[in-house]
Design a protein around this motif. Structure first.
Motif, short mmCIF file in Angstrom:
data_model
loop_
_atom_site.label_atom_id
_atom_site.label_comp_id
_atom_site.label_asym_id
_atom_site.label_seq_id
_atom_site.Cartn_x
_atom_site.Cartn_y
_atom_site.Cartn_z
N UNK A 219 0.81 -1.22 0.00
CA UNK A 219 0.00 0.00 0.00
C UNK A 219 0.85 1.28 0.00
N UNK A 220 2.03 1.22 0.58
CA UNK A 220 2.81 2.44 0.78
C UNK A 220 3.12 3.13 -0.54
N UNK A 221 3.60 2.37 -1.54
CA UNK A 221 3.99 2.99 -2.81
C UNK A 221 2.79 3.50 -3.59
N UNK A 222 1.66 2.82 -3.48
CA UNK A 222 0.45 3.31 -4.14
C UNK A 222 0.03 4.64 -3.51
N UNK A 223 0.10 4.71 -2.19
CA UNK A 223 -0.21 5.96 -1.49
C UNK A 223 0.74 7.07 -1.92
N UNK A 224 2.03 6.76 -2.05
CA UNK A 224 3.02 7.76 -2.46
C UNK A 224 2.68 8.33 -3.83
N UNK A 225 2.29 7.48 -4.75
CA UNK A 225 2.00 7.91 -6.11
C UNK A 225 0.71 8.72 -6.19
N UNK A 226 -0.36 8.20 -5.61
CA UNK A 226 -1.67 8.82 -5.80
C UNK A 226 -1.88 10.05 -4.93
N UNK A 227 -1.16 10.13 -3.81
CA UNK A 227 -1.38 11.24 -2.88
C UNK A 227 -0.16 12.14 -2.74
N UNK A 228 0.75 12.10 -3.68
CA UNK A 228 1.82 13.09 -3.71
C UNK A 228 1.19 14.48 -3.73
N UNK A 229 1.77 15.42 -2.97
CA UNK A 229 1.12 16.72 -2.75
C UNK A 229 0.77 17.42 -4.05
N UNK A 230 1.65 17.36 -5.05
CA UNK A 230 1.42 18.10 -6.28
C UNK A 230 0.91 17.23 -7.43
N UNK A 231 0.44 16.03 -7.11
CA UNK A 231 -0.07 15.17 -8.18
C UNK A 231 -1.36 15.71 -8.79
N UNK A 232 -2.17 16.41 -7.97
CA UNK A 232 -3.41 17.03 -8.45
C UNK A 232 -4.32 16.04 -9.17
N UNK A 233 -4.41 14.84 -8.63
CA UNK A 233 -5.32 13.84 -9.17
C UNK A 233 -6.67 13.99 -8.48
N UNK A 234 -7.75 14.13 -9.23
CA UNK A 234 -9.07 14.25 -8.58
C UNK A 234 -9.38 13.03 -7.72
N UNK A 235 -10.12 13.22 -6.64
CA UNK A 235 -10.39 12.12 -5.71
C UNK A 235 -11.11 10.96 -6.38
N UNK A 236 -12.04 11.25 -7.28
CA UNK A 236 -12.75 10.14 -7.92
C UNK A 236 -11.81 9.32 -8.79
N UNK A 237 -10.81 9.98 -9.39
CA UNK A 237 -9.84 9.25 -10.21
C UNK A 237 -8.87 8.47 -9.33
N UNK A 238 -8.52 9.01 -8.16
CA UNK A 238 -7.69 8.25 -7.22
C UNK A 238 -8.38 6.94 -6.85
N UNK A 239 -9.68 7.00 -6.56
CA UNK A 239 -10.42 5.80 -6.19
C UNK A 239 -10.44 4.81 -7.35
N UNK A 240 -10.64 5.31 -8.55
CA UNK A 240 -10.66 4.44 -9.73
C UNK A 240 -9.30 3.78 -9.95
N UNK A 241 -8.23 4.57 -9.79
CA UNK A 241 -6.88 4.03 -10.00
C UNK A 241 -6.51 3.03 -8.90
N UNK A 242 -6.98 3.24 -7.68
CA UNK A 242 -6.76 2.25 -6.63
C UNK A 242 -7.43 0.93 -7.00
N UNK A 243 -8.66 0.99 -7.51
CA UNK A 243 -9.35 -0.22 -7.97
C UNK A 243 -8.54 -0.92 -9.07
N UNK A 244 -8.02 -0.12 -9.99
CA UNK A 244 -7.24 -0.70 -11.09
C UNK A 244 -5.99 -1.39 -10.54
N UNK A 245 -5.30 -0.74 -9.61
CA UNK A 245 -4.09 -1.33 -9.03
C UNK A 245 -4.41 -2.65 -8.33
N UNK A 246 -5.47 -2.67 -7.53
CA UNK A 246 -5.84 -3.90 -6.81
C UNK A 246 -6.11 -5.02 -7.79
N UNK A 247 -6.78 -4.69 -8.90
CA UNK A 247 -7.02 -5.70 -9.93
C UNK A 247 -5.73 -6.21 -10.54
#
Length: 464
Positions: A219-247
């Protein structure tokens, strides 16, 4: 450096250009000869170099896209590696955002590629020799404790966030128990974020800065990527990408997907706290503006996580600290109004640092003024209390001092408002930060609020 290049390339160095590295103590150079080019890294920390070189060679052998190591100096303080160009994923997406286009689909596509690659790093590198890891073989209790102490000493203390140290340590221990109750046998890249992903000229993605890798939870590296301060990824897309990673991960290992999700946001918070520690050290302490400007974005991410998640453990002091950070005046989204931050402080403890990244402002020494602290009846009260106010108002030199201060500060306020500046810092110091400095800061704040259209933030450091 020239000698190492010539030994590898078989030709002399014709050009050598230093390359900046914002968050690193390593020095990088682009070196070119007539037919060869490479990147040179110079770092006196031999163990860190050894970890990077070992990982790079092993990852390359496992089919992962990392820079090839060309040559290593005899003392291992310098190495030559593949030149992957200058375009990081962060720089590419920043430029695309500035074009004004909607790039959500592009973010989705690229981050899916990155997450698929992350799964390969995490699973193919589980059998590396972690005795070569630097500085520690596992992201274990000690590693997490280091990160949390980094957060405590370089962010909380430098940002003047109040906390009870014993209660916070107790909560740290409970939080560590919670997140480490997880499969911690994956390869943990450690700093897996968009600045460490290069886009080569052929469009391929390459991965750098993995020298801190060790065993740990996925989980740590996924958190680093999706929640980096300046990543500016919308929350709904973060949730979608987390689903994709788990798959993607489920194609390689069996695991409890719901348990994975429940721990994921704990790791998001650990990573956020580690990053805030880095922002505090690089920004507040080393005065690097880029890191200061990252803090409001990290705080916005923290606020979103706290609003949408709860944790099945009792961590009241840690919750208090998180909430205090999200409400801190310096870390709110900026508007066009001038923010004048006024401090009182004790010279015994030092002048307050400027959290805005602008390098500081006016500092006025109140120690030449009459001191109420010399009299027993004033020792246990401060410059906000009426007896002290009356004492200081009776002294004409105090009023003269404040008039001189206004004559210096007010023209600056007017100039800053006219020029559209966002921040001005004014500090008043005395011996203990209790009487004279508090009184002067109060009077200055009152005057500016009454006479100018600016936001005044007043903080008495020694008074909490």
């Amino acid at each position: 450096m020239d000698t190492l290049f010539e030994a590898w390339a078989g030709e002399p160095c014709l050009n050598k250009v230093p390359i900046s590295a914002n968050g690193s103590n390593r020095r990088y150079y682009r070196i070119e000869g007539a037919t060869h080019k490479c990147m040179a890294a110079v770092n006196g920390d031999v163990r860190e170099n050894e970890a990077f070189i070992y990982y790079a060679r092993e990852m390359k052998a496992r089919g992962l896209r990392v820079p090839e190591i060309y040559a290593v100096s005899e003392d291992k303080t310098m190495y030559l590696q593949q030149d992957l160009g200058d375009t990081t994923l962060y720089a590419h997406l920043t430029a695309r955002r500035q074009s004004g286009e909607n790039i959500e689909e592009e973010i989705r596509t690229i981050y899916r590629r990155v997450l698929s690659d992350l799964v390969l790093f995490q699973t193919r590198c589980r059998d590396l020799d972690f005795s070569k890891a630097y500085p520690r073989s596992d992201f274990d209790r000690q590693s997490v404790q280091w990160d949390l102490n980094y957060f405590k000493y370089f962010f909380l203390k430098l940002a003047y966030i109040p906390f009870n140290e014993q209660y916070l340590e107790d909560d740290f221990n409970r939080f560590i128990d919670y997140i480490l109750d997880e499969d911690c046998s994956y390869f943990l890249y450690r700093d897996f974020q968009a600045r460490n992903i290069m886009i080569a000229s052929d469009g391929e993605l390459y991965y750098i800065d993995f020298q801190g890798g060790r065993r740990g939870a996925a989980q740590y590296d996924v958190a680093s990527l999706l929640y980096s301060a300046k990543s500016e990824i919308p929350d709904h897309l973060r949730a979608e990408l987390l689903d994709y990673y788990i798959g993607q991960l489920s194609q390689y290992v069996e695991f409890d997907k719901e348990a994975f999700r429940s721990k994921f946001y704990g790791y998001v918070l650990v990573r956020m706290m580690q990053a805030m520690g880095a922002y505090g050290y690089r920004g507040f302490f080393e005065k690097k503006d880029y890191f200061v400007r990252s803090i409001p974005l990290a705080v916005a991410n923290l606020r979103n996580i706290l609003n949408s998640n709860t944790f099945p453990i009792d961590i009241p002091e840690l919750q208090n600290v998180w909430n205090a950070i999200t409400k801190h005046e310096d870390f709110q989204p900026k508007d066009d109004k001038l923010n004048v931050k006024i401090f009182s402080f004790s010279y015994r403890k030092g002048i307050p640092p400027d959290k805005s990244g602008n390098g500081g402002g006016f500092v006025f020494d109140c120690r030449a003024l009459p001191n109420p602290g010399r009299y027993e009846q004033y020792k246990h009260i401060c410059g906000k209390d009426k007896p002290v106010i009356d004492f200081l108002q009776e002294k004409p030199e105090v009023a003269d001092f404040l008039e001189h201060v206004k004559g210096i500060v007010c023209p600056a306020v007017e100039n800053y408002i006219e020029r559209g500046f966002s921040s001005l810092m004014v500090s008043f110091g005395c011996t203990g930060g209790q009487h004279r400095s508090v009184y002067c800061a109060e009077q200055m704040a009152k005057y500016l609020r009454e006479h100018y259209n600016c936001r005044v933030v007043l903080r008495h450091i020694e008074q909490g």
